[in-house]
Design an enzyme around this catalytic site. Sequence first.
Site, PDB file in Angstrom:
ATOM      1  N   ASP A 153       0.825  -1.212   0.000  1.00 16.47           N
ATOM      2  CA  ASP A 153       0.000   0.000   0.000  1.00 16.47           C
ATOM      3  C   ASP A 153       0.856   1.256   0.000  1.00 16.47           C
ATOM      4  OD1 ASP A 153       0.841  -0.852   2.586  1.00 16.47           O
ATOM      5  OD2 ASP A 153      -0.432   0.677   3.482  1.00 16.47           O
ATOM      6  N   GLU A 154       0.265   2.308  -0.477  1.00 17.34           N
ATOM      7  CA  GLU A 154       0.775   3.675  -0.343  1.00 17.34           C
ATOM      8  C   GLU A 154       2.277   3.778  -0.653  1.00 17.34           C
ATOM      9  OE1 GLU A 154      -2.143   5.509   3.012  1.00 17.34           O
ATOM     10  OE2 GLU A 154      -0.513   4.288   3.800  1.00 17.34           O
TER      11      GLU A 154
END
Length: 701
Positions: free
Chosen positions: A334-335
């Site tokens: 993620d991210e």
Amino acid sequence: MARSECGFVGGCRVRAAFLVLIVFSVAAVAWGEAPGNAPERLRLMPLPGHVESGAGYLVLDTYFNAGFSGSHDARLDAALDRMLARLDRHCGEVLRAQAASGDGSPRVLTIRAAGPGNAVQSVDEDESYRLKVTPAMAELTAATDLGAMHGMETFLQLVSTENGTCRLPSVTIDDAPRFRWRGLMIDVSRHFEPVDVIERTLDGMAVAKLNVFHWHLSDDQGFRAESKKFPRLTEAASEGRFYTQEQMREVVAYARARGIRVVPEFDMPGHTSSLLLAYPEYESGEAVRELPAVFGIHEAVLDPSNENTYKFIDAFVGEMSAIFPDAYFHIGGDETDGKEWLANPRIAAFMQKQGFKTSAELQAYFNRRLLPILARHGKKMMGWDEILNPALPKDIVIQSWRGEASLAAGAAQGYVGILSAPYYLDAQKTSEAMFLADPLPADTKLTPDQQRLILGGEVCMWGEQINAQTIDSRNWPRTMAIAERFWSPQSDRDVADMYRRLRMASLELEDVGLTHISGPQKIRRSIWGAEDTAPLDVLAAVSEPVSFGERYRGQHTDALTTLGRSVDAVVPDPPSRQEIARLVDATLAPGHAGESQAAAMELRRRFMQWQAAAPVIEAMSRRSPMLSDIGQRAQQLGASGAVGLDALSYLETHSAPAPEWKAREMAILADADQPSALVRFVFLPELRKLVEAAAANLSQP
Ligand code: ACM
């Protein structure tokens, strides 16, 4: 939903037999009824798939004993011991009765599991069970240990006390989970959670019939898993707060003993400041100099163009695979901030050579490179939304955190997924909101084949704003409501009944060792500085924490922020929200004068309590640094109490207030609705309702 509806798995059947058996929809409440007794409402949570209530009770007396028929392994023996210990705590003399029963004595509870289940618990295991209770005996049958353990939890929830004894109603329960993947994720990087916190969380998960513990073991603020091959991970990047390999094995065994898989997550290529502080040679940009105290998305990212990065991951995954036997390995994903990739000429050249125009393409390449590594160690890949890419095979599991739409988008492309977006506990949403959010809602647009790709869901508890003292009150009992969504039939949507059962389940969760009730009380004692915290309790009972984002903005929470302030001494969605709503509805309900008066009297009692507590808390807030932020909240609580009392007076005397009264009272409530002290009041909509009714003088004689 009407109680007569029968929209549950297996349909609605009515049998006439010697005992009159009554079948109820699970979406309604299962009732047991004994001659001469008031109907008893069962407190099962999560609701079973199918409940048939009979007549009479099985009484747990000095002849009660429980045991197995057929083979049983050490796991089931230990589960039965735990069950008997819990029964003993509630009923007394259960362990004595068990010890007194000889081998030849007839069993009162017989447990029969056809087999132990897989040596490594799989996603596809049979977790079903059947529990039959009659006035003479109880019988629990299951295909595996897992079903038998779920049935034991149900058995415990059937027990109630009456006439000085413990008893269970006659009932036949056929039960199996709706979803195969029912998880809870805990982030132990942002704030570390010691092993005992993890183990009591697993105990709570077993009560909730959850079956996956997703352990988010690394992130920017700390690497929490000991590696013997890469010791600097914890030496340089954990501040001494990490799990030894022995402790991780202990947690895996503890979980297995309760029918729970452990999926470890090592977030990569982003959220890797801790990893890259320890091993800067895999960094894409500037060296990380210290663990970042500030939360959020950091630029530090693994270098996907460096072959040594994959050698490191291969060795690390191999080492962790010996500790975590589960088929899935969560790589995070993620991210990922691609800035460092684009700014590094060597990586930019690599991207150009590969024909990648975006950092997302480079991340997909990185993930593809991880696939054979995971496969070599017998693992399938799991990751957050961002790993979804047509270049990856269809047996990876996508964990959807950015919204239900992304889960559906994955399934539409043939990817297996689980839902987490609605179940972020730090958003501080109500149990009701999360309970009603369904991984597969009734109006889903997915085809039946696509629906089969949705394995279930996971509750997520991120670690920025919690610590070992506060985690339980953020997790529980709300996680129980979500666990019911994952386990019980889709038709189970009766919110009032869910809350009724949740309140009882909450006590059960505290009984197995969680501290969601006692923890906040302890914080209140600490910050109040006295054993009797009554005034603060009054304020806490009607307050809840603001959401993650509001707290972050209001507090600039970082790794050094003091936790344990008033916001940490209150709980999300406290019982008072429902209670006040019920009391206001009853007060304003037409045609039930007696009930209305009783409800109004109870409301009046509470409003007077608010008024009495306010000046005491205000005075304390001027003395104590840990309470300095709640003086204003206390004043608003007192003022809101006065609003409530005023409204009740007008309603009771059927007199109309002066024309400007409503605006003045609403302004007081609007002031109480302003952000302050990182907590908000839970009663404001109900108080507005009272003021509206008084202003319109709508009350009934
Ligand atoms: C996430 O919340 N970044 C998975």
